[in-house]
Design an enzyme around this catalytic site. Structure first.
Site, PDB file in Angstrom:
ATOM      1  N   HIS A   1     -38.144  69.217 -13.517  1.00 14.60           N
ATOM      2  CA  HIS A   1     -38.223  68.278 -12.380  1.00 14.60           C
ATOM      3  C   HIS A   1     -38.704  68.975 -11.096  1.00 14.60           C
ATOM      4  CE1 HIS A   1     -37.353  65.202  -9.450  1.00 14.60           C
ATOM      5  NE2 HIS A   1     -36.407  65.952  -8.910  1.00 14.60           N
TER       6      HIS A   1
ATOM      7  N   HIS B   1     -35.516  72.455  -4.089  1.00 13.26           N
ATOM      8  CA  HIS B   1     -34.959  71.324  -3.333  1.00 13.26           C
ATOM      9  C   HIS B   1     -33.588  70.836  -3.805  1.00 13.26           C
ATOM     10  CE1 HIS B   1     -36.896  68.688  -6.407  1.00 13.26           C
ATOM     11  NE2 HIS B   1     -35.998  67.806  -6.048  1.00 13.26           N
ATOM     12  N   ASP B   2     -33.220  71.100  -5.071  1.00 11.77           N
ATOM     13  CA  ASP B   2     -31.900  70.648  -5.529  1.00 11.77           C
ATOM     14  C   ASP B   2     -30.883  71.783  -5.644  1.00 11.77           C
ATOM     15  OD1 ASP B   2     -32.393  67.934  -5.750  1.00 11.77           O
ATOM     16  OD2 ASP B   2     -33.290  68.133  -7.734  1.00 11.77           O
TER      17      ASP B   2
ATOM     18  N   GLU C   1     -27.636  71.756  -3.411  1.00  7.40           N
ATOM     19  CA  GLU C   1     -26.720  70.688  -3.783  1.00  7.40           C
ATOM     20  C   GLU C   1     -26.021  70.958  -5.112  1.00  7.40           C
ATOM     21  OE1 GLU C   1     -26.954  65.936  -3.693  1.00  7.40           O
ATOM     22  OE2 GLU C   1     -28.811  67.043  -3.537  1.00  7.40           O
ATOM     23  N   ASP C   2     -26.753  71.558  -6.048  1.00  6.04           N
ATOM     24  CA  ASP C   2     -26.230  71.691  -7.406  1.00  6.04           C
ATOM     25  C   ASP C   2     -25.529  73.026  -7.693  1.00  6.04           C
ATOM     26  OD1 ASP C   2     -27.266  69.233  -7.850  1.00  6.04           O
ATOM     27  OD2 ASP C   2     -29.081  69.920  -8.838  1.00  6.04           O
TER      28      ASP C   2
ATOM     29  N   ASP D   1     -40.722  63.881  -4.826  1.00  3.13           N
ATOM     30  CA  ASP D   1     -39.504  63.792  -5.631  1.00  3.13           C
ATOM     31  C   ASP D   1     -39.340  62.359  -6.167  1.00  3.13           C
ATOM     32  OD1 ASP D   1     -36.868  64.604  -6.566  1.00  3.13           O
ATOM     33  OD2 ASP D   1     -36.040  63.516  -4.863  1.00  3.13           O
TER      34      ASP D   1
END
Length: 740
Positions: free
Chosen positions: A69, A94-95, A98-99, A160
């Protein structure tokens, strides 16, 4: 033994996945290569490895490794938006914050402040996926705040979202509807405004694919069916133009591309025509390779060549070369008549203009030469967004609505008395112009002179108008002004002024009421206020004060009798709920007919009036605060807004097989008028299919009639059969269902 086999299979899978991931990564580098500087490849590799490590055990809904992704988002950022190294790194990461355990400070240390700022912006707004209404709108406002810091945040967010839409097939149905609606509500207009036309069109088409699948399939099938005929047509059409362009020594490419499925459907609905009647199903694009200083002259020269061969439609010339749209779009459009008698849209532009049209904002920076100080229209728009965010006092949902209104509009170009160009949204009025100049001028605007003639505040501006605003110290905004304006700046300024004015009036009314109660020797207590509100049928105490201050309620009418118990008034109108139930009784919708949510128990629901769904329609349920569940069609425009803003209240709904009940549906008919036609139509309705008709209105003008018939049918199949039979009646040209 079996265990060993299993491990081997797992290892082979892992190996295949590793190769797949590397293939995507190498493709990304191949696209990035032309603009990579000294250390860039190393930084991208580091970002890729960081992301790979962070997401190593994660999978997407489709089952594929999660890392694909961020790689896809980075690929879109480079290939389709034209962004550079910083954006690739941010897209890959980008994630991550957060993850995983990684913090923004770690990103800043490893990848520098620009990447950290972009990722912080993206992390802040990741909640746009959160369910909930004002929460989501608040996130949206945050997203726009990051737009004013660094537009790359929004561009990566769009990349995204585009990848999420492309892979929406693996999501459950309610999520598909929610994400597709949110995309149509927000991201497609945003892509449009940032000049990303290719992405905007794809998002719209994907929205249609998931919310109105049948229509999407139908139109795409028809486009495929007509492809070879279209290609031949394009070849024949462009042959003489190509020859002439070569003769003049132009370097060029010519593309013929079909319009997007969504824009074809929009045209079919707006003009009330069939697919076959859409005359400009495709546009021919002539792209010239010329130096910047010759661009305008070259475009007009090519226009002259095209119109030497084909007759232009004078009403369809659009010159965005001399006055670009405010999202930076530049192009010359003309519609010409081809030899077989078909209209064709021809777009003439240069390579630079084409790149700006496809890639929008990112391409602007690429073409910004050293030493140019003038801001592009797009930057001016972003500055406007900044102002809007700073001056906005409305709640987040209201703000989001206002902002959306300004995303999709065309522009009108007008001038100040000194000849300065002002670009306003289409349908803007003299009052919008006044607020655009300055808030104070707007608040005191009496009227305007347009091209030396006096006009009212509500006068709608036209291209080329020269506008002078007339003001007065005594002027004050009133509620009606909100109907005269379309720009956010004007609306929020008027609302602020009205709020302030109302606050003052409420205080004034409060004093007047106190004086009156003192005269009557009645206590200024809550229970007495309640009696007053009940007697004068006023919903709240603020309204009571306001009506007294504005004279809508005369204090002299407040007498002792009001406070005695005999004055209790009974409500005279049917409660909205009972009214709805009455309508439902007539329409025959009952709760055995729908399966709502996971359970099949009977749930209190009713059918939305905005789209009038009937059995057979693709529907969803929406939980309201006070009316139970309301059923909408999935392609209902109101439904799109609800799914986008209140995704947590969406419930699955589908019709059961009971068909003996009747539902109200509207049919629109067009045809050539003849004696006895209405009689033939009503026969078809009542005799052949046992359909009850509730109302029929037919207007005839110059031998052409248009009629609207409201009928009761069992379901969509029943309605389709009725429409088919009606279309066979002699003289009838089109028959279709309409929503209202």
């Amino acid at each position: 033994m079996g265990g060993a086999d299993f491990t081997q299979v797992a290892m082979i899978d892992r190996e295949a996945e590793r190769k797949e991931i590397l293939r995507h990564y190498r493709r990304l580098l191949r696209y990035a290569k032309p603009f990579l500087k000294d250390n860039d490849a190393k930084i991208i590799k580091k970002a890729f490895n960081t992301s790979l490590e962070a997401h190593k055990d994660m999978r997407r809904k489709s089952g594929e490794p999660y890392i694909l992704h961020p790689l896809a988002v980075a690929q879109i950022a480079v290939e389709e938006i034209g962004l550079g190294t910083t954006s690739i790194v941010a897209a890959l990461l980008h994630d991550v914050v957060e993850d995983t355990e990684l913090e923004i400070s770690d990103i800043e240390r490893e990848f520098g402040p620009s990447v950290a700022r972009i990722i912080e912006g993206l992390t802040k707004i990741s909640g746009v996926f959160d369910y909930g209404s004002s929460q989501q709108a608040e996130n949206f406002r945050k997203m726009l705040l990051t737009l004013s810091d660094d537009v790359r945040v929004i561009l990566i967010k769009l990349a995204d979202r585009l990848h999420n839409m492309r892979t929406l097939g693996s999501m459950p149905r309610h999520k598909q509807l929610k994400i597709a609606s949110e995309t149509m509500y927000l991201y497609a207009p945003l892509a449009h405004r940032l000049g990303l036309y290719a992405i905007k069109s794809e998002l719209e088409d994907l929205y249609l694919k998931y919310t109105d699948t049948d229509t999407y399939k139908d139109i795409s099938y028809k486009i495929r069916q007509t492809r070879s005929a279209r290609n031949k047509f394009i070849k024949d059409f462009t042959a003489p133009i190509e020859e002439e362009l070569r003769k003049y020594g132009f370097k060029f490419t010519i593309k013929g591309r079909p319009k997007s499925i969504y824009s074809i459907l929009k045209k079919i609905k707006k003009q009330n025509i069939t697919f076959e009647e859409v005359y400009d199903l495709f546009a021919i694009r002539i792209i010239l390779d010329v130096p910047p200083e010759n661009e305008k002259a070259a475009c007009w020269q090519v226009y002259s060549i095209v119109t030497d061969f084909y007759q232009p439609n004078p009403d369809r010339l659009r010159d965005w070369v001399n006055t670009p749209k405010s999202n930076g779009y530049e192009s010359l459009h003309t519609t010409v008549m081809s030899k077989p008698g078909q209209w064709v849209e021809v777009q003439i532009r240069t390579k630079r203009m084409d790149e700006i049209a496809e890639r929008g904002y990112a391409a602007h920076w690429k073409y910004k030469t050293e030493g140019t100080v003038s801001e592009s229209a797009l930057e001016l728009w972003i500055n406007k967004v900044r102002d809007m965010l700073e001056s906005n006092t409305a709640n987040a949902l209201e703000f989001m609505d206002e902002f959306r209104k300004n995303l999709f509009v065309e522009e009108v170009y007008v001038f100040t008395p000194k000849g300065e160009l002002i670009i306003l949204p289409d349908r803007a009025t003299a009052l919008d112009f006044a607020f655009d100049i300055h808030t104070q001028i707007g608040l005191q605007c009496l009227g305007a002179k347009v091209n030396q003639k006096l006009v009212p505040l509500s006068y709608r501006l036209h291209n080329g108008d020269q506008v002078e605003i007339l003001t007065s110290q005594k002027q004050k905004p009133n509620d009606e002004w909100l109907q005269y304006v379309v720009t956010s700046k004007a609306r929020s300024s008027i609302k602020d002024a009205l709020r302030e004015e109302r606050k003052n009036k409420v205080e004034e009314g409060k004093d007047l009421l106190r004086q009156r109660l003192a005269q009557l020797k009645v206590a200024d207590s809550q229970s007495n206020l309640n009696k007053l509100m009940a007697f004068f049928n006023v919903p709240n105490v603020q309204d009571l004060y306001y009506r007294i201050a504005t004279g809508h309620l005369d204090v002299k009418d407040i007498k002792e009798i009001v406070f005695s118990s005999a004055a209790e008034k009974s409500p005279s109108i049917l409660e909205p709920k009972t009214f709805d139930k009455e309508v439902q009784k007539i329409r025959g919708v009952n709760s055995d007919m729908l399966v709502i949510g996971e359970k099949t128990s009977n749930i209190d629901y009713h059918v939305a009036e905005c789209c009038n769904p009937i059995p057979g329609d693709d529907v969803f349920g929406f939980e309201t605060e006070d009316e139970g569940i309301v059923i909408h069609r999935t392609n209902c425009p109101k439904g799109m807004e609800l799914m986008s803003n209140y995704g947590n209240r969406i419930v699955k709904a589908k019709w059961t097989e009971q068909k003996e009940l009747a539902f109200l549906a509207g049919i629109r008919i067009k045809g050539t008028d003849r004696f006895g036609l209405v009689n033939d139509l009503t026969k078809v309705i009542s005799n052949s299919l046992k359909v009850n008709m509730r109302s029929i209105t037919i207007d005839s003008d110059d031998g052409i009639f248009e009629g609207k018939i409201m009928v009761f049918v069992n379901d969509t199949g029943h309605l389709d059969r009725l429409i088919q039979r009606m279309s066979k009646v002699n003289g009838v040209l089109t028959v279709e269902r309409f929503d209202k």
